[in-house]
Design a protein around this motif. Structure first.
Motif, PDB file in Angstrom:
ATOM      1  N   PRO A 486       0.828  -1.205   0.000  1.00  0.00           N
ATOM      2  CA  PRO A 486       0.000   0.000   0.000  1.00  0.00           C
ATOM      3  C   PRO A 486       0.866   1.261   0.000  1.00  0.00           C
ATOM      4  O   PRO A 486       1.976   1.266   0.505  1.00  0.00           O
ATOM      5  CB  PRO A 486      -0.804  -0.103   1.283  1.00  0.00           C
ATOM      6  CG  PRO A 486      -0.582  -1.479   1.820  1.00  0.00           C
ATOM      7  CD  PRO A 486       0.699  -1.954   1.266  1.00  0.00           C
ATOM      8  N   GLU A 487       0.311   2.335  -0.536  1.00  0.00           N
ATOM      9  CA  GLU A 487       1.051   3.587  -0.614  1.00  0.00           C
ATOM     10  C   GLU A 487       1.175   4.240   0.762  1.00  0.00           C
ATOM     11  O   GLU A 487       0.459   3.912   1.720  1.00  0.00           O
ATOM     12  CB  GLU A 487       0.351   4.533  -1.577  1.00  0.00           C
ATOM     13  CG  GLU A 487      -1.023   4.989  -1.121  1.00  0.00           C
ATOM     14  CD  GLU A 487      -1.629   6.045  -2.034  1.00  0.00           C
ATOM     15  OE1 GLU A 487      -1.017   7.133  -2.166  1.00  0.00           O
ATOM     16  OE2 GLU A 487      -2.710   5.783  -2.614  1.00  0.00           O
ATOM     17  N   SER A 488       2.057   5.221   0.838  1.00  0.00           N
ATOM     18  CA  SER A 488       2.326   5.874   2.117  1.00  0.00           C
ATOM     19  C   SER A 488       1.123   6.652   2.640  1.00  0.00           C
ATOM     20  O   SER A 488       0.896   6.703   3.859  1.00  0.00           O
ATOM     21  CB  SER A 488       3.529   6.810   1.979  1.00  0.00           C
ATOM     22  OG  SER A 488       3.324   7.752   0.949  1.00  0.00           O
ATOM     23  N   ALA A 489       0.331   7.236   1.757  1.00  0.00           N
ATOM     24  CA  ALA A 489      -0.782   8.080   2.190  1.00  0.00           C
ATOM     25  C   ALA A 489      -1.861   7.316   2.941  1.00  0.00           C
ATOM     26  O   ALA A 489      -2.648   7.919   3.674  1.00  0.00           O
ATOM     27  CB  ALA A 489      -1.396   8.803   0.996  1.00  0.00           C
ATOM     28  N   VAL A 490      -1.921   5.998   2.752  1.00  0.00           N
ATOM     29  CA  VAL A 490      -2.917   5.198   3.475  1.00  0.00           C
ATOM     30  C   VAL A 490      -2.270   4.417   4.614  1.00  0.00           C
ATOM     31  O   VAL A 490      -2.876   3.503   5.170  1.00  0.00           O
ATOM     32  CB  VAL A 490      -3.670   4.246   2.519  1.00  0.00           C
ATOM     33  CG1 VAL A 490      -4.413   5.046   1.461  1.00  0.00           C
ATOM     34  CG2 VAL A 490      -2.739   3.228   1.887  1.00  0.00           C
ATOM     35  N   GLY A 491      -1.033   4.768   4.948  1.00  0.00           N
ATOM     36  CA  GLY A 491      -0.364   4.119   6.069  1.00  0.00           C
ATOM     37  C   GLY A 491       0.464   2.928   5.707  1.00  0.00           C
ATOM     38  O   GLY A 491       0.826   2.127   6.586  1.00  0.00           O
ATOM     39  N   GLY A 492       0.792   2.768   4.428  1.00  0.00           N
ATOM     40  CA  GLY A 492       1.667   1.679   4.031  1.00  0.00           C
ATOM     41  C   GLY A 492       3.042   1.823   4.656  1.00  0.00           C
ATOM     42  O   GLY A 492       3.434   2.917   5.088  1.00  0.00           O
ATOM     43  N   PRO A 493       3.813   0.741   4.713  1.00  0.00           N
ATOM     44  CA  PRO A 493       5.130   0.783   5.369  1.00  0.00           C
ATOM     45  C   PRO A 493       6.074   1.841   4.816  1.00  0.00           C
ATOM     46  O   PRO A 493       6.966   2.305   5.527  1.00  0.00           O
ATOM     47  CB  PRO A 493       5.678  -0.619   5.130  1.00  0.00           C
ATOM     48  CG  PRO A 493       4.471  -1.483   4.977  1.00  0.00           C
ATOM     49  CD  PRO A 493       3.466  -0.622   4.273  1.00  0.00           C
ATOM     50  N   LEU A 494       5.884   2.252   3.589  1.00  0.00           N
ATOM     51  CA  LEU A 494       6.745   3.285   3.021  1.00  0.00           C
ATOM     52  C   LEU A 494       6.682   4.563   3.850  1.00  0.00           C
ATOM     53  O   LEU A 494       7.669   5.307   3.946  1.00  0.00           O
ATOM     54  CB  LEU A 494       6.328   3.568   1.573  1.00  0.00           C
ATOM     55  CG  LEU A 494       7.334   4.321   0.703  1.00  0.00           C
ATOM     56  CD1 LEU A 494       8.547   3.449   0.417  1.00  0.00           C
ATOM     57  CD2 LEU A 494       6.696   4.749  -0.611  1.00  0.00           C
ATOM     58  N   ALA A 495       5.528   4.829   4.456  1.00  0.00           N
ATOM     59  CA  ALA A 495       5.356   6.026   5.269  1.00  0.00           C
ATOM     60  C   ALA A 495       6.184   5.973   6.553  1.00  0.00           C
ATOM     61  O   ALA A 495       6.395   7.011   7.199  1.00  0.00           O
ATOM     62  CB  ALA A 495       3.876   6.199   5.622  1.00  0.00           C
ATOM     63  N   LEU A 496       6.656   4.788   6.918  1.00  0.00           N
ATOM     64  CA  LEU A 496       7.346   4.615   8.197  1.00  0.00           C
ATOM     65  C   LEU A 496       8.860   4.643   8.078  1.00  0.00           C
ATOM     66  O   LEU A 496       9.567   4.579   9.086  1.00  0.00           O
ATOM     67  CB  LEU A 496       6.915   3.281   8.823  1.00  0.00           C
ATOM     68  CG  LEU A 496       5.397   3.021   8.886  1.00  0.00           C
ATOM     69  CD1 LEU A 496       5.120   1.663   9.514  1.00  0.00           C
ATOM     70  CD2 LEU A 496       4.687   4.137   9.645  1.00  0.00           C
ATOM     71  N   VAL A 497       9.382   4.731   6.860  1.00  0.00           N
ATOM     72  CA  VAL A 497      10.834   4.728   6.663  1.00  0.00           C
ATOM     73  C   VAL A 497      11.428   6.039   7.166  1.00  0.00           C
ATOM     74  O   VAL A 497      10.885   7.127   6.927  1.00  0.00           O
ATOM     75  CB  VAL A 497      11.179   4.536   5.172  1.00  0.00           C
ATOM     76  CG1 VAL A 497      12.693   4.482   4.982  1.00  0.00           C
ATOM     77  CG2 VAL A 497      10.541   3.266   4.632  1.00  0.00           C
ATOM     78  N   ARG A 498      12.578   5.925   7.847  1.00  0.00           N
ATOM     79  CA  ARG A 498      13.275   7.099   8.354  1.00  0.00           C
ATOM     80  C   ARG A 498      14.689   7.154   7.793  1.00  0.00           C
ATOM     81  O   ARG A 498      15.263   6.131   7.404  1.00  0.00           O
ATOM     82  CB  ARG A 498      13.324   7.063   9.884  1.00  0.00           C
ATOM     83  CG  ARG A 498      11.950   7.157  10.532  1.00  0.00           C
ATOM     84  CD  ARG A 498      12.037   7.100  12.038  1.00  0.00           C
ATOM     85  NE  ARG A 498      10.718   7.218  12.668  1.00  0.00           N
ATOM     86  CZ  ARG A 498      10.489   7.093  13.974  1.00  0.00           C
ATOM     87  NH1 ARG A 498      11.521   6.839  14.796  1.00  0.00           N
ATOM     88  NH2 ARG A 498       9.269   7.217  14.459  1.00  0.00           N
ATOM     89  N   ASP A 499      15.238   8.353   7.756  1.00  0.00           N
ATOM     90  CA  ASP A 499      16.621   8.513   7.306  1.00  0.00           C
ATOM     91  C   ASP A 499      17.533   7.569   8.093  1.00  0.00           C
ATOM     92  O   ASP A 499      17.443   7.474   9.319  1.00  0.00           O
ATOM     93  CB  ASP A 499      17.089   9.958   7.524  1.00  0.00           C
ATOM     94  CG  ASP A 499      16.482  10.927   6.530  1.00  0.00           C
ATOM     95  OD1 ASP A 499      16.098  10.494   5.432  1.00  0.00           O
ATOM     96  OD2 ASP A 499      16.388  12.132   6.850  1.00  0.00           O
ATOM     97  N   GLY A 500      18.393   6.887   7.362  1.00  0.00           N
ATOM     98  CA  GLY A 500      19.358   6.003   7.997  1.00  0.00           C
ATOM     99  C   GLY A 500      18.920   4.557   8.099  1.00  0.00           C
ATOM    100  O   GLY A 500      19.758   3.672   8.350  1.00  0.00           O
TER     101      GLY A 500
END
Length: 572
Positions: A486-500
């Motif tokens: 799922p895309e980041s806008a609906v809460g997919g894991p991509l939305a949770l990635v942080r620098d590093g």
């Protein structure tokens, strides 16, 4: 030339009362004689010509040749416009409007006295939009594409529309190319009517229609300005009248077998990554179960036979002279899963290409000596893309297809543009862009192949792993992971990635993994808040409320399946 079988248009024109009077009378102001309404097939010519879509502007002339063929075969042509999608000018992205155009096509076909339709396509989204709308109604249907423009020429070298633009843009950013040189190249790139001359999305969509049997053999690669395209348009006008008389509907051609053939062909030609989202949407309209697993399975081990930009060196004009898609279909041989699939010619795929030849082995390679042995779009899964993501290996750097690096994250296009040249990164960094999926942008724009930081370009790095929930242009290249679902806008894991964060890409293993443990991801998810929604209205609001994720074709949920051709009688 009355028909022995009552056609759909009969419900409008055969009535001898006030309804029939009204329908016939108003059409007479176009100059139609009595026998135009004698029960002959009425053929719609679905027109996407527009000055705002320069790739399609010449379709006005192409339509006249379709009409000649329709008249010659005893039919009555009726040209009509639908919304045109010009990739070059429309903002924020044409993908936002693909489903809207499909609705325009569907409702126009259903509401009018048409027995069959010829879809005039060209620029990227016009082809899937028209196919999706046509599939929902299921009339006898043919596709006549506008064709690619002639090869660009710049200072003695071939210039590919789109593909060279990305290269020039990076060169301009680093100072390796002057603005004057950019201006000179600009004037040389688009030198004739037609769509992009690379194997970008427009050319891919033309090959898609032909590979599924909806276009006449050879249609996809023939240059837009070649007189043979006009002749083929004439023949298509002839043939659509016969398809109506034989009651060969779109669903008779667009079977699961046709879709499976298209996946194999897309791999063999090095087709656009956008193929995936359009194929899945069309399958949904047809009611054919088809998913990313099918796409990955069918595309595996298919050799890349066509040496065209962006995956290779040549352009569509060269592809035409080398033999075009018929030569590729024949070269595939038993790698094509369904050579017996029926096409609009009345013959099978194999019968259509039985005499096809290859005239240039640099452009179209043999299956024994391909550019790549495994060219299909690869479907990646893992904790970063539970519902799948795709990558086009043919356009990627082989050295990056297995890669581990630390994330550099941009949240949205504005953030990307503001910080791309100032972020801390190195040649192993994995660049992540969120907020560009179907709902998040909205519309899923072609920004996945965003440019690299200037300091990397200046150090000689010309590719890096990039990951997003958006798309990329079919003319683009690079190691770019797209359509993350799922895309980041609906809460997919991509939305949770942080620098590093460490990200692992392994294309051979079909793996996309974020090296963060489940507990930490759960904590991040609990703290995540959805991005604010813009004050949408009209179409954009409807789109955001109903669009599906990329792994289901980014269609609207209420458009899946078909409406069919019957409509209630009029109330005049």
């Amino acid at each position: 030339m009355a028909e022995t079988r009552a056609l759909r248009s009969h419900g409008w024109f055969a009535d001898q009362g006030v309804l029939g009077f009204t329908h016939r009378s108003w059409l007479r102001n176009l100059g139609h004689p009595d026998h135009a309404f004698d029960g002959r097939p009425v053929i719609g010519i679905c027109q996407t010509a527009s000055d705002l879509t320069p790739c399609n502007a010449h379709l006005r002339e192409i339509a006249e040749h379709v009409k000649r063929g329709v008249y010659e075969a005893g039919g009555l042509p009726m040209e009509f416009p639908v919304t045109s999608l010009g990739e070059i000018l429309m903002r924020p992205t044409t993908m936002l409007f693909r489903n809207l155009v499909s609705m325009d096509v569907e409702e126009t076909l259903r509401a009018n006295p048409l027995d069959g339709v010829v879809l005039l396509t060209g620029c990227d989204k016009t082809t899937p939009a028209l196919l999706m709308g046509g599939a929902s109604v299921d009339l006898p249907t043919m596709v006549v594409g506008g064709g690619p423009m002639l090869n660009g020429r710049f200072r003695g070298k071939q210039l590919g529309s789109g593909t060279d633009v990305w290269r020039f843009a990076d060169a301009r950013r680093t100072g390796a190319m002057s603005q004057a040189d950019m201006n000179a190249a600009e004037a040389c790139m688009s030198r004739s009517a037609g769509h992009c001359n690379t194997m970008g999305t427009a050319s891919t969509m033309g090959c898609w229609a032909e590979s599924m049997g909806l276009s006449l053999p050879g249609m996809a690669a023939l240059p837009a300005v070649d007189s043979r395209r006009k002749a083929m348009a004439h023949v298509a006008g002839n043939r659509i009248v016969q398809l109506v008389r034989e009651d060969v509907r779109m669903s008779s051609i667009l079977t699961r077998q046709a879709l499976e053939n298209a996946v194999v062909v897309n791999a063999a030609i090095g087709g656009s990554s956008n193929f995936a989202v359009h194929l899945l949407a069309l399958a949904g309209r047809l009611g054919i179960p088809f998913d990313l697993n099918d796409l990955d399975r069918l595309g595996r081990s298919v050799p890349l036979l066509v040496d065209l930009m962006p995956a290779g060196r040549f352009l569509m004009e060269d592809f035409c002279y080398a033999g075009g898609l018929p030569a590729v279909l024949r070269e595939l041989g038993d790698r094509l899963p369904h050579p017996d699939a029926i096409t609009v010619t009345g013959g099978t795929v194999a019968e259509n290409v039985a005499d096809a030849e290859v005239f240039d082995r640099e452009v179209i390679r043999t299956a024994a000596d391909p550019l790549r042995t495994d060219a299909g779009l690869a479907v990646l899964r893992g904790n970063l893309a539970p519902d799948g993501a795709i990558i086009k290996p043919a356009a990627a750097s082989p050295s990056l297809l297995q890669h581990i690096g630390r994330a550099v994250v941009f949240h949205g296009v504005e953030d990307l543009h503001a910080r791309i040249d100032t972020v801390e990164c190195d040649r192993d960094s994995v660049f992540v862009l969120t907020g560009v999926g179907p709902r998040g942008f909205p519309g899923m724009p072609e920004v996945g192949n965003f440019g690299l930081p200037r300091k990397l370009l200046e150090s000689g790095v010309d590719d890096a792993v990039r990951i997003s929930d958006g798309r990329m242009s079919g003319t683009a290249f690079g190691t770019v992971v797209l359509h993350v679902a799922p895309e980041s806008a609906v809460g997919g894991p991509l939305a949770l990635v942080r620098d590093g964060d460490v990200i692992e890409l392994d294309v051979d293993a079909r793996r996309l993994h974020l090296a963060v443990d489940d507990a930490e991801l759960a904590a991040r998810k609990a703290a995540w808040t959805p991005p604010p929604r813009a004050a949408e209205r009209g179409w954009v609001r409807l789109y955001v409320d109903h669009v599906s994720q990329a792994d289901r074709g980014a269609d609207l949920d209420f458009l899946v399946g078909g409406s069919g051709a019957p409509v209630p009688p009029g109330n005049h």
